[in-house]
Write a protein that holds these residues in place. Structure first.
Motif, mmCIF file in Angstrom:
data_model
loop_
_atom_site.group_PDB
_atom_site.id
_atom_site.type_symbol
_atom_site.label_atom_id
_atom_site.label_comp_id
_atom_site.label_asym_id
_atom_site.label_seq_id
_atom_site.Cartn_x
_atom_site.Cartn_y
_atom_site.Cartn_z
ATOM 1 N N GLU A 188 -12.698 1.121 -3.334
ATOM 2 C CA GLU A 188 -12.277 1.035 -1.937
ATOM 3 C C GLU A 188 -13.386 0.441 -1.074
ATOM 4 O O GLU A 188 -13.145 -0.428 -0.221
ATOM 5 N N LYS B 167 -7.420 8.537 4.813
ATOM 6 C CA LYS B 167 -6.142 7.997 4.350
ATOM 7 C C LYS B 167 -5.055 9.071 4.318
ATOM 8 O O LYS B 167 -5.317 10.227 3.973
ATOM 9 N N LYS C 183 -4.632 0.238 -1.419
ATOM 10 C CA LYS C 183 -5.058 -0.095 -0.053
ATOM 11 C C LYS C 183 -5.482 -1.554 -0.062
ATOM 12 O O LYS C 183 -6.038 -2.029 -1.059
ATOM 13 N N TYR C 184 -5.236 -2.281 0.974
ATOM 14 C CA TYR C 184 -5.463 -3.738 1.011
ATOM 15 C C TYR C 184 -4.593 -4.462 -0.024
ATOM 16 O O TYR C 184 -4.888 -5.598 -0.401
ATOM 17 N N VAL D 194 -4.293 4.233 6.991
ATOM 18 C CA VAL D 194 -5.585 4.704 7.492
ATOM 19 C C VAL D 194 -5.413 5.254 8.904
ATOM 20 O O VAL D 194 -4.799 4.612 9.764
ATOM 21 N N ASP E 55 0.818 -1.218 0.000
ATOM 22 C CA ASP E 55 0.000 0.000 0.000
ATOM 23 C C ASP E 55 0.851 1.268 0.000
ATOM 24 O O ASP E 55 1.933 1.303 0.601
#
Length: 516
Positions: free
Chosen positions: A374, A52, A66-67, A25, A21
């Protein structure tokens, strides 16, 4: 994704979810100049909680991740420490690569003798109810007022006095039933939904009421879906009985007959294979995919390992993350059915001047979610890690056990209505902003993604997963708490929405097509 459980107050201000990433967060609001606790990055702007922060430079046109997945494209250059949100991230069409059935997990089933049980109501057809309601189903909006009048007689007028094993009388009314073609998709969805509710195991008895002259004739529904008249399935029309007052009188007498016949019905020990759990999220925020959703995913995995069924839905809200489902489909045909439904959605939205890749709602954005990609990546986490056994169209009867998917809109009342019509007798609903729906006849366990909202709306939230965000609890431990709550509620423990008698207005069948 793994969030380390930590003790004390030295918890980093931000969470890095995956080593790939380029955003992290915020666990809480991060002030300008404050260290994020990730990669030595200091905030260059205020980062609201759940939002974020860039942990390295992201050039214009580069993917934000992200993830470990793409959630959007930088619309301008983004510097380390910047707030990453609507002002600098743009949506792109989902172009993920699919590998159908390439990573189908092997289910590590709990040995039969060690599987958990619950206390439920065994029905004559072998299904098991977690609640014991009488349902009044209106075939058309014209019989809605009468249906509510009958339900009010029992729920508020003292008609249930002495019937302690009955949870209530539910009027299932809607705005459809006439001025619709019987050969249309919309008609099929409506009658499939009504027949599904008539067979849901949380109803001990059903009374179907029509006006008499409507398009949506009760007799046609009975014939199409094999709903035979019996002691606990009765039908009538207002015109046949001579008007509203006479219908209320006759209907009330019929329900009393049902109640008398049900007086001796008690809960008995049943296997978890009799549970069909609807998985839902609404009012999502930046923590949904970090705390409550993966915790619910772990709980749904536990249910599957004990022989039960978990049902994910909301097709528009898995868009962009569908590859995470198709890869674990038990066979390519199951994966293809999911893709066919997504293709249908692409056509459906374009016909109505909309887009499948729409941005999240106002509340989602305020909570830190920037794009539907997202949101989808977080929503899919509710589905855990088990093989995807089947894909169902809206309100189809769920006849496979294990983890399955149902095609529904993303609008929660419509989605849940389809799941209940499919046979779900339990519902767990995760929320970050604070959804408050109840969804009778199915008990609704509401799970908070963050402690602040859980405490602020303490009379509506049943379970708190905020300690995952705080680093004080693991996803697995929270998932086990949810699993234990699921068993307790299935066995009769009341949820907060039940204690306050919410859930009378969430029956919303999916309305499609022209009204003529």
């Amino acid at each position: 994704m793994k969030i380390d459980v930590q003790a004390g107050s030295n918890i980093p201000a931000a969470i890095l979810l995956n080593s790939l990433d380029n955003v992290a967060v915020a666990r809480r609001e991060i002030a300008i100049g404050e260290a994020s606790g990730v990669s030595g990055i200091v905030a260059t702007a205020v980062i609201p909680r759940g939002h974020k922060i860039a942990i390295r430079a992201i050039a214009k046109g580069e993917a934000a991740t992200k993830y470990g997945q793409t959630i959007g494209i930088a619309s301008c250059d983004i510097a380390p420490g910047d707030h990453v949100h609507l002002q600098n991230i743009a949506m792109q069409d989902s172009d993920v690569t699919h590998h159908f059935s390439s990573h189908v997990p092997v289910i590590d089933f709990v040995p039969e003798a060690e599987r958990r049980t619950f206390e439920g109501y065994l029905r004559p057809d072998g299904q098991v109810g977690t609640r014991n309601y009488i349902g009044i189903i209106s075939s058309v909006n014209c019989s809605a007022t009468v249906s509510h009048a009958i339900a009010d007689h029992f729920n508020r007028g003292g008609g249930l006095k002495g019937y302690d094993n009955i949870d209530g009388v539910v009027a299932l009314t809607h705005g459809q039933g006439c001025a619709i073609g019987t050969g249309t998709e919309g008609y099929e969805y409506l009658v499939r939904t009504l027949s599904g509710y008539a067979r849901n195991p949380n109803f001990a008895g059903i009374l179907m009421i029509g006006l008499g002259c409507e398009v949506n004739q009760i007799s046609l529904i009975q014939e199409k879906y094999g709903l035979e008249e019996s002691q606990f399935l009765r039908t009538m029309t207002i015109q046949q009985l001579g008007g509203t007052r006479k219908t209320v009188e006759v209907a009330s007498a019929i329900i009393v007959e049902m109640l008398d016949a049900l007086k001796g019905l008690e809960r008995t020990t049943q296997p978890l294979s009799k549970l069909k759990l609807a998985l839902q999220c609404g009012g999502s925020d930046g923590y949904s995919g970090i705390s409550a959703n993966p915790a619910l995913g772990h709980a749904s995995d536990l249910l599957v390992k004990h022989g039960g069924t978990a049902v994910l839905s909301e097709t528009p809200e898995i868009y962009g993350a569908e590859h995470l489902l198709t890869m674990r489909a038990v066979k390519p045909e199951v994966a293809q059915k999911l893709m066919d439904r997504i293709e249908w959605w692409g056509d459906y939205t374009s016909r109505h001047g909309a887009e499948l890749n729409n941005n999240p709602s106002h509340g989602n954005k305020a909570g830190g979610l920037t794009t539907i990609l997202e949101k989808s990546l977080g929503a899919v986490a509710k589905g855990g890690s088990m093989p995807m056994q089947a894909v169902y169209e809206y309100a189809e009867i769920i006849d496979e056990t294990g983890f399955v998917f149902m095609d529904t809109p993303g609008y929660d009342p419509v989605a849940v209505t389809g799941q209940i019509a499919g046979g779900c007798n339990m519902l767990i609903f995760t929320t970050g902003r604070g959804s408050v729906s109840g969804f009778k006849p199915v008990p609704t366990i509401k799970v908070a993604t963050n402690t602040e909202m859980f405490e602020h709306m303490s009379e509506d939230m049943d379970v708190n997963c905020g300690d995952i965000v705080n680093g004080r609890e693991s996803i697995e431990d929270a998932g086990e708490r949810i699993f234990e709550t699921l068993i307790a509620v299935a066995s009769g423990q009341r949820t907060l929405s039940e204690i306050y008698d919410y859930g009378n207005n969430e029956f919303v069948p999916w309305q499609l097509g022209a009204i003529t």
